[in-house]
Motif scaffolding. Structure first.
Motif, PDB file in Angstrom:
ATOM      1  N   HIS A  33       1.019  -1.311  -0.679  1.00  0.00           N
ATOM      2  CA  HIS A  33      -0.687   0.097  -0.203  1.00  0.00           C
ATOM      3  C   HIS A  33       0.653   1.000  -0.276  1.00  0.00           C
ATOM      4  O   HIS A  33       2.314   1.225   0.458  1.00  0.00           O
ATOM      5  N   LYS A  34      -0.209   2.463  -0.614  1.00  0.00           N
ATOM      6  CA  LYS A  34       0.693   3.324   0.100  1.00  0.00           C
ATOM      7  C   LYS A  34       0.131   4.685   0.491  1.00  0.00           C
ATOM      8  O   LYS A  34      -1.294   4.732   0.559  1.00  0.00           O
ATOM      9  N   HIS A  35       1.005   5.541   0.501  1.00  0.00           N
ATOM     10  CA  HIS A  35      -0.342   6.621   1.103  1.00  0.00           C
ATOM     11  C   HIS A  35      -0.146   8.493   0.332  1.00  0.00           C
ATOM     12  O   HIS A  35       1.263   8.532  -0.057  1.00  0.00           O
ATOM     13  N   ILE A  36      -1.084   8.421  -0.876  1.00  0.00           N
ATOM     14  CA  ILE A  36      -0.564   9.241  -1.880  1.00  0.00           C
ATOM     15  C   ILE A  36       0.267  11.034  -1.380  1.00  0.00           C
ATOM     16  O   ILE A  36       1.475  11.814  -1.675  1.00  0.00           O
ATOM     17  N   HIS A  37      -0.055  10.982  -0.007  1.00  0.00           N
ATOM     18  CA  HIS A  37       0.165  12.701   0.610  1.00  0.00           C
ATOM     19  C   HIS A  37       0.903  12.547   1.809  1.00  0.00           C
ATOM     20  O   HIS A  37       1.236  14.131   2.389  1.00  0.00           O
ATOM     21  N   LYS A  38       1.612  11.443   2.279  1.00  0.00           N
ATOM     22  CA  LYS A  38       2.500  10.782   3.578  1.00  0.00           C
ATOM     23  C   LYS A  38       3.661  10.136   3.473  1.00  0.00           C
ATOM     24  O   LYS A  38       2.952   9.309   3.225  1.00  0.00           O
ATOM     25  N   SER A  39       4.651  10.587   4.366  1.00  0.00           N
ATOM     26  CA  SER A  39       5.316   9.662   4.521  1.00  0.00           C
ATOM     27  C   SER A  39       5.582   9.377   5.859  1.00  0.00           C
ATOM     28  O   SER A  39       4.794   9.714   6.385  1.00  0.00           O
ATOM     29  N   GLU A  40       5.886   8.062   5.854  1.00  0.00           N
ATOM     30  CA  GLU A  40       6.048   7.832   7.939  1.00  0.00           C
ATOM     31  C   GLU A  40       7.757   7.122   7.783  1.00  0.00           C
ATOM     32  O   GLU A  40       8.159   6.368   7.644  1.00  0.00           O
ATOM     33  N   SER A  41       7.866   7.120   9.337  1.00  0.00           N
ATOM     34  CA  SER A  41       8.810   6.200   9.691  1.00  0.00           C
ATOM     35  C   SER A  41       8.549   5.345  11.356  1.00  0.00           C
ATOM     36  O   SER A  41       7.364   5.619  11.521  1.00  0.00           O
ATOM     37  N   TYR A  42       9.987   4.415  10.974  1.00  0.00           N
ATOM     38  CA  TYR A  42       9.250   2.980  11.694  1.00  0.00           C
ATOM     39  C   TYR A  42      10.937   3.169  12.537  1.00  0.00           C
ATOM     40  O   TYR A  42      11.909   3.886  11.879  1.00  0.00           O
ATOM     41  N   HIS A  43      10.380   3.032  13.438  1.00  0.00           N
ATOM     42  CA  HIS A  43      11.352   3.157  14.446  1.00  0.00           C
ATOM     43  C   HIS A  43      11.490   1.619  15.262  1.00  0.00           C
ATOM     44  O   HIS A  43      10.609   1.567  16.173  1.00  0.00           O
ATOM     45  N   ILE A  44      12.404   0.613  15.242  1.00  0.00           N
ATOM     46  CA  ILE A  44      12.307  -0.885  15.932  1.00  0.00           C
ATOM     47  C   ILE A  44      12.266  -0.041  17.470  1.00  0.00           C
ATOM     48  O   ILE A  44      13.552  -0.124  17.923  1.00  0.00           O
ATOM     49  N   ILE A  45      11.757  -0.883  18.437  1.00  0.00           N
ATOM     50  CA  ILE A  45      11.536  -1.260  19.988  1.00  0.00           C
ATOM     51  C   ILE A  45      12.133  -2.667  20.297  1.00  0.00           C
ATOM     52  O   ILE A  45      13.207  -2.875  20.436  1.00  0.00           O
ATOM     53  N   GLU A  46      11.682  -3.287  19.620  1.00  0.00           N
ATOM     54  CA  GLU A  46      11.455  -4.991  19.773  1.00  0.00           C
ATOM     55  C   GLU A  46      11.305  -5.530  18.897  1.00  0.00           C
ATOM     56  O   GLU A  46      10.384  -5.324  18.114  1.00  0.00           O
ATOM     57  N   GLY A  47      11.776  -6.853  18.684  1.00  0.00           N
ATOM     58  CA  GLY A  47      11.441  -7.915  17.106  1.00  0.00           C
ATOM     59  C   GLY A  47      12.090  -7.407  15.661  1.00  0.00           C
ATOM     60  O   GLY A  47      13.452  -6.466  15.873  1.00  0.00           O
ATOM     61  N   ARG A  48      12.472  -7.872  15.141  1.00  0.00           N
ATOM     62  CA  ARG A  48      12.516  -8.041  13.537  1.00  0.00           C
ATOM     63  C   ARG A  48      11.670  -7.145  12.533  1.00  0.00           C
ATOM     64  O   ARG A  48      10.652  -8.034  12.657  1.00  0.00           O
ATOM     65  N   MET A  49      12.013  -6.828  11.256  1.00  0.00           N
ATOM     66  CA  MET A  49      11.040  -6.532  10.214  1.00  0.00           C
ATOM     67  C   MET A  49      11.275  -6.013   8.690  1.00  0.00           C
ATOM     68  O   MET A  49      12.550  -5.489   8.991  1.00  0.00           O
ATOM     69  N   ILE A  50      10.584  -6.676   8.232  1.00  0.00           N
ATOM     70  CA  ILE A  50      11.311  -6.712   6.983  1.00  0.00           C
ATOM     71  C   ILE A  50      10.074  -5.321   6.157  1.00  0.00           C
ATOM     72  O   ILE A  50       8.846  -5.337   6.569  1.00  0.00           O
ATOM     73  N   ILE A  51      11.225  -4.028   5.765  1.00  0.00           N
ATOM     74  CA  ILE A  51      10.304  -3.226   4.872  1.00  0.00           C
ATOM     75  C   ILE A  51      10.650  -3.789   3.631  1.00  0.00           C
ATOM     76  O   ILE A  51      11.539  -3.316   3.280  1.00  0.00           O
ATOM     77  N   SER A  52       9.818  -3.905   2.556  1.00  0.00           N
ATOM     78  CA  SER A  52       9.458  -3.915   1.189  1.00  0.00           C
ATOM     79  C   SER A  52       9.212  -3.195  -0.068  1.00  0.00           C
ATOM     80  O   SER A  52       7.817  -2.523   0.809  1.00  0.00           O
ATOM     81  N   ILE A  53       9.762  -2.895  -0.534  1.00  0.00           N
ATOM     82  CA  ILE A  53       9.761  -1.237  -1.438  1.00  0.00           C
ATOM     83  C   ILE A  53       9.230  -1.838  -2.397  1.00  0.00           C
ATOM     84  O   ILE A  53       9.851  -3.138  -3.290  1.00  0.00           O
ATOM     85  N   PHE A  54       7.224  -1.116  -2.783  1.00  0.00           N
ATOM     86  CA  PHE A  54       7.763  -1.948  -4.652  1.00  0.00           C
ATOM     87  C   PHE A  54       7.729  -1.070  -5.669  1.00  0.00           C
ATOM     88  O   PHE A  54       6.484  -0.084  -5.201  1.00  0.00           O
ATOM     89  N   ASP A  55       7.207  -1.125  -7.043  1.00  0.00           N
ATOM     90  CA  ASP A  55       7.381  -0.141  -8.216  1.00  0.00           C
ATOM     91  C   ASP A  55       5.806  -0.531  -8.689  1.00  0.00           C
ATOM     92  O   ASP A  55       4.742  -1.346  -7.457  1.00  0.00           O
ATOM     93  N   ASP A  56       4.802   0.112  -9.379  1.00  0.00           N
ATOM     94  CA  ASP A  56       3.851   0.342  -9.275  1.00  0.00           C
ATOM     95  C   ASP A  56       2.975  -1.132  -9.800  1.00  0.00           C
ATOM     96  O   ASP A  56       1.757  -1.050  -9.609  1.00  0.00           O
ATOM     97  N   LYS A  57       3.697  -2.167 -10.696  1.00  0.00           N
ATOM     98  CA  LYS A  57       3.363  -2.975 -11.215  1.00  0.00           C
ATOM     99  C   LYS A  57       3.205  -4.040  -9.804  1.00  0.00           C
ATOM    100  O   LYS A  57       3.207  -5.442  -9.908  1.00  0.00           O
ATOM    101  N   GLY A  58       4.126  -3.639  -8.821  1.00  0.00           N
ATOM    102  CA  GLY A  58       3.546  -4.484  -7.568  1.00  0.00           C
ATOM    103  C   GLY A  58       5.365  -5.206  -7.815  1.00  0.00           C
ATOM    104  O   GLY A  58       6.017  -6.270  -6.761  1.00  0.00           O
TER     105      GLY A  58
END
Length: 163
Positions: free
Chosen positions: A85-110
């Motif tokens: 998903h995306k947010h047209i007018h909003k950026s967001e920041s993620y700061h890890i506290i506990e555990g691990r997370m994968i952030i995947s970035i996609f082009d418009d075709k998925g």
């Protein structure tokens, strides 16, 4: 010696938080303007999630959905499916506290164009620019992270799903 802050949250105190379980995840809105989060609150968050049947849950450091800045402590569980998903007018920041997370970035075709593994010991912060398709997937049973984004947050969400 510094005494305990009067701004510490207590997730079990209705004078400290208002719990809203009408959204896609349970939200605990802070009542006070000034808020302190410590390890005890993180433990309370995990216990409250268990109480609700291991549901995703967040502490909203802002008072309501209409605030212009949303600061949230999120606990999300590992899931089988996570739709980009995306947010047209909003950026967001993620700061890890506990555990691990994968952030995947996609082009418009998925198609995945980049991936990042976040954990508190190495790469612990990631900012996603506006209009960028992405997913956030827990690499561990659950992940706890601090998310910051601009508001307000409409009740029906503001995400555009990839086609």
């Amino acid at each position: 010696e510094i005494k305990d802050s009067i701004y510490k949250l207590n997730l079990n105190d209705k004078n400290s938080v208002i719990i809203d379980d009408t959204g896609k995840s349970i939200a605990c809105f802070a009542v006070k303007e000034n808020v302190v989060i410590d390890k005890k609150i993180i433990e309370e968050l995990k216990m409250l999630s268990q109480k609700f049947g291991k549901k995703d849950i967040r502490i909203c450091l802002h008072n309501d959905r209409e605030n212009n800045l949303h600061n949230m402590i999120n606990l999300i569980y590992k899931k089988e499916e996570n739709i980009p998903h995306k947010h047209i007018h909003k950026s967001e920041s993620y700061h890890i506290i506990e555990g691990r997370m994968i952030i995947s970035i996609f082009d418009d075709k998925g198609t995945i164009t980049d991936e990042y593994l976040l954990d508190k010991n190495d790469t612990f912060l990631f900012r996603i620019g506006r209009n960028t398709f992405h997913t956030t997937v827990s690499e561990t049973e659950y992940v706890i992270f601090h998310e910051t984004r601009s508001g307000p947050f409409p009740k029906d969400g503001d995400s555009i799903l990839i086609k």
